[in-house]
Structure formats: C-alpha cells, structure tokens
Design a protein around this motif. Sequence first.
Motif, PDB file in Angstrom:
ATOM      1  N   UNK A 103      -1.971   0.215  -7.210  1.00 12.71           N
ATOM      2  CA  UNK A 103      -1.592  -0.083  -5.820  1.00 12.71           C
ATOM      3  C   UNK A 103      -1.690   1.196  -4.994  1.00 12.71           C
ATOM      4  N   UNK A 104      -2.422   1.119  -3.908  1.00 13.07           N
ATOM      5  CA  UNK A 104      -2.451   2.277  -3.012  1.00 13.07           C
ATOM      6  C   UNK A 104      -2.467   1.803  -1.564  1.00 13.07           C
ATOM      7  N   UNK A 105      -2.154   2.699  -0.667  1.00 11.25           N
ATOM      8  CA  UNK A 105      -2.043   2.339   0.743  1.00 11.25           C
ATOM      9  C   UNK A 105      -2.790   3.354   1.595  1.00 11.25           C
ATOM     10  N   UNK A 106      -3.197   2.910   2.788  1.00 13.47           N
ATOM     11  CA  UNK A 106      -3.985   3.761   3.673  1.00 13.47           C
ATOM     12  C   UNK A 106      -3.914   3.220   5.096  1.00 13.47           C
ATOM     13  N   UNK A 133      -4.693  -3.352  -5.496  1.00 11.64           N
ATOM     14  CA  UNK A 133      -3.944  -3.862  -4.352  1.00 11.64           C
ATOM     15  C   UNK A 133      -3.952  -2.774  -3.288  1.00 11.64           C
ATOM     16  N   UNK A 134      -4.530  -3.083  -2.132  1.00 10.34           N
ATOM     17  CA  UNK A 134      -4.657  -2.097  -1.052  1.00 10.34           C
ATOM     18  C   UNK A 134      -3.839  -2.578   0.143  1.00 10.34           C
ATOM     19  N   UNK A 135      -2.869  -1.773   0.554  1.00  8.30           N
ATOM     20  CA  UNK A 135      -2.027  -2.103   1.700  1.00  8.30           C
ATOM     21  C   UNK A 135      -2.393  -1.207   2.876  1.00  8.30           C
ATOM     22  N   UNK A 136      -2.358  -1.772   4.081  1.00  5.91           N
ATOM     23  CA  UNK A 136      -2.716  -1.035   5.288  1.00  5.91           C
ATOM     24  C   UNK A 136      -1.446  -0.706   6.075  1.00  5.91           C
ATOM     25  N   UNK A 137      -1.193   0.598   6.237  1.00  5.40           N
ATOM     26  CA  UNK A 137      -0.029   1.077   6.984  1.00  5.40           C
ATOM     27  C   UNK A 137      -0.426   2.318   7.781  1.00  5.40           C
ATOM     28  N   UNK A 138       0.422   2.698   8.716  1.00  2.95           N
ATOM     29  CA  UNK A 138       0.231   3.993   9.368  1.00  2.95           C
ATOM     30  C   UNK A 138       0.605   5.092   8.383  1.00  2.95           C
ATOM     31  N   UNK A 139       0.215   6.327   8.692  1.00  9.10           N
ATOM     32  CA  UNK A 139       0.395   7.436   7.747  1.00  9.10           C
ATOM     33  C   UNK A 139       1.849   7.639   7.351  1.00  9.10           C
ATOM     34  N   UNK A 140       2.750   7.511   8.321  1.00  9.59           N
ATOM     35  CA  UNK A 140       4.175   7.717   8.022  1.00  9.59           C
ATOM     36  C   UNK A 140       4.678   6.702   7.002  1.00  9.59           C
ATOM     37  N   UNK A 141       4.263   5.444   7.157  1.00 10.33           N
ATOM     38  CA  UNK A 141       4.690   4.410   6.221  1.00 10.33           C
ATOM     39  C   UNK A 141       4.040   4.601   4.851  1.00 10.33           C
ATOM     40  N   UNK A 142       2.803   5.098   4.827  1.00  7.95           N
ATOM     41  CA  UNK A 142       2.134   5.384   3.553  1.00  7.95           C
ATOM     42  C   UNK A 142       2.971   6.370   2.739  1.00  7.95           C
ATOM     43  N   UNK A 198      -2.687   1.463  18.431  1.00  7.80           N
ATOM     44  CA  UNK A 198      -2.962   0.830  17.140  1.00  7.80           C
ATOM     45  C   UNK A 198      -2.057   1.494  16.105  1.00  7.80           C
ATOM     46  N   UNK A 199      -1.975   0.990  14.868  1.00  6.42           N
ATOM     47  CA  UNK A 199      -0.961   1.461  13.911  1.00  6.42           C
ATOM     48  C   UNK A 199      -0.932   2.965  13.664  1.00  6.42           C
ATOM     49  N   UNK A 200      -2.072   3.646  13.594  1.00  2.00           N
ATOM     50  CA  UNK A 200      -2.070   5.080  13.281  1.00  2.00           C
ATOM     51  C   UNK A 200      -2.338   5.931  14.520  1.00  2.00           C
ATOM     52  N   UNK A 201      -2.137   5.335  15.694  1.00  2.00           N
ATOM     53  CA  UNK A 201      -2.474   6.025  16.945  1.00  2.00           C
ATOM     54  C   UNK A 201      -1.707   7.335  17.096  1.00  2.00           C
ATOM     55  N   UNK A 202      -0.414   7.301  16.815  1.00  2.00           N
ATOM     56  CA  UNK A 202       0.430   8.482  17.032  1.00  2.00           C
ATOM     57  C   UNK A 202      -0.082   9.687  16.252  1.00  2.00           C
ATOM     58  N   UNK A 203      -0.410   9.487  14.994  1.00  2.00           N
ATOM     59  CA  UNK A 203      -0.898  10.573  14.153  1.00  2.00           C
ATOM     60  C   UNK A 203      -2.231  11.113  14.665  1.00  2.00           C
ATOM     61  N   UNK A 204      -3.168  10.222  14.968  1.00  2.00           N
ATOM     62  CA  UNK A 204      -4.506  10.634  15.415  1.00  2.00           C
ATOM     63  C   UNK A 204      -4.452  11.298  16.787  1.00  2.00           C
ATOM     64  N   UNK A 205      -3.625  10.751  17.702  1.00  2.00           N
ATOM     65  CA  UNK A 205      -3.540  11.319  19.045  1.00  2.00           C
ATOM     66  C   UNK A 205      -2.990  12.741  19.006  1.00  2.00           C
ATOM     67  N   UNK A 206      -1.962  12.972  18.187  1.00  2.00           N
ATOM     68  CA  UNK A 206      -1.374  14.314  18.123  1.00  2.00           C
ATOM     69  C   UNK A 206      -2.376  15.351  17.630  1.00  2.00           C
TER      70      UNK A 206
END
Length: 307
Positions: A103-106, A133-142, A198-206
């Motif tokens: 199981x991994x997430x990204x 099993x691949x789960x889609x989350x923002x970086x903080x949730x990963x 979008x879900x990872x916007x905060x990380x990418x924008x910074x």
Amino acid sequence: MLDNSFFNRFDRSSFKSFYAAANELNFTKAARKSGITQSGISQHIAKLEAELETTLFLRLKNGLALTDTGKVLMNYLEKIYQEEEKLLELLSKEEKSLQGSVKYSMPGSCLMSPHFNMMLEIKKNDFSLVDLTVDIFDSETVVEKVLSGTSDFGFITRDIEHPQVEKIEFCQENYILIGGRENKVSKDKLASLPFIEHPDFDSLFNIWFKAQFPRKRAFSSKKLNFTGSTNRIAAALSMVSGNLGYTVLPEHCAAELLSDKRIEVVKEFKPAVGTIHIIYRKDLTLPKRVKTVINTFLGFYNKSFDD
C-alpha cells in the motif's frame, strides 16, 4: 491455567535457563548449550524457584528430575517457544516474499506522471503476485498515512524533516502557473488573480512562489482568491481551460492541454523546480515486496533503495 500474563511477570532469561536444564536434566550440559556458566544456570533457576515459591527440580544422586510443577512449566514453555518459532518463520517468509499487498500513497499529480504505468508494466513480469493499493492524497496526508502505518511508503511533493520519517530523493519536476489562452498577469497583482484549488495546491504553490519571490517572506496560499476547487487534477485543468481561473501544477500534468494550446503557461513567471521524495517510517523493516516496488520506481533514475 498458565497464560501470557504469567510468562511476562518473570525474567525471560530465567525461563530459558530452566528450559535448557529441563531438557538436559544436567546443569553442566545446560550451561554449555546455553553459552553461560553453570553458576549462571543455577542462579537463574534458584531465582525462579524463589519467585514461584516452589521447587522445580529434584536433586538426585544420579542427576536431576523435574517435579510435578516443573513438568507443568516445561509443557507450558514448549508451547510458548513453538508458537514463537512459527511466528518468526512466518515473518521471515513474509519479509522475503514477493507475494502479498503493498500500500502506498501519492498526490494526484504523481499519478499522472509516466512512472506509474511504467512500474505496472514491470510488475506484470517481475512481481505479478503482489497486490497494489494506491491512495491519492495531498502531501501532508501522505506523511500522516505513512506515520500511522496505513501506507507502506509514499510520494510527497514538499520536503519535510521528521524524526520518524526516512526520505529518498526520487526525481525533480517543473511547477508552472497556467491559465486560459491569451492571459496577461502582473506580478504585483498575483493575490487578486482567480485561482483553482486542487488537493496538493498548497504544497506546489509555496514551492512555486518561493522561486518567483526568493527575497519575500512566505506567502500563505490561503490568502489567494479562489474561484473554484476540486479534488481531481483533471477537473482543475478543465476549469483552467474554461477560463475560470489559474492554478499551479507540475508541467507534465498539463502537457496535453499545453500542446493543444487550450491553456498557456503564464509567461511573466518562470517555472519552479520541485523535488519528489519517497518516504517511509524509519523504525519499520520493509518487506522485500515493498522494497521491490520502491526499487522499481528508483530504477527509472538508476537509483536503488540500498544505495
């Protein structure tokens, strides 16, 4: 009836000394087999007999014999040690096996990279019995999923320093500000632009903002003017192509729409280089199947988990 609560109340080394002596019915032979001195064996057994307030051995002229209590304890320990051996054997097989689940997430942007499909092609031939099993989350949730053990490992788009997290540099990618066609943006009016979240916007924008304004203090993306929000990268791209707003994404996510000229890179700003890291928990020994999946990804850049 003896149970694990009984076993945990006493010094484990005393039980081991008793078990060795009960098998050999000779303190000297038990000491030799256990790799400790005869006096050490005798002390452990004396301590155990004192704690249990009973006699475990009959000291006879021609050797030792177990008392009735000693026989009960011996049978109990045999069951305990047999169960331990079964567990260790199972764990050993699982650690070395290329079967089971991983199981991994990204973030969603990572799923849109070519690496995922490349890995699946290799999986068909090299580790087809591994269930992914691949789960889609923002970086903080990963990060949270990896720390909780819900994910064996994860990909993140932002750098972190955490005492429980080990990270491996995977690759770099360009983050761009995109908008509809024929957009014109002034740098000093960035905060007033309509943005699509979008879900990872905060990380990418910074990361992107720091590259544009390296001397400015960090700017919270929460202060931006959001005119749309979605939990899917594809939907965010559709909103941008429909001139509903701007967003920051990895260049590879927008490649098709950029090629078709349905969206454009905002030329007033330069691309920002971001680093993707693979993370996992430091205190866990990763099974072979998990290392295999990680090494498959790293192999695309001639890297290895064991480097």
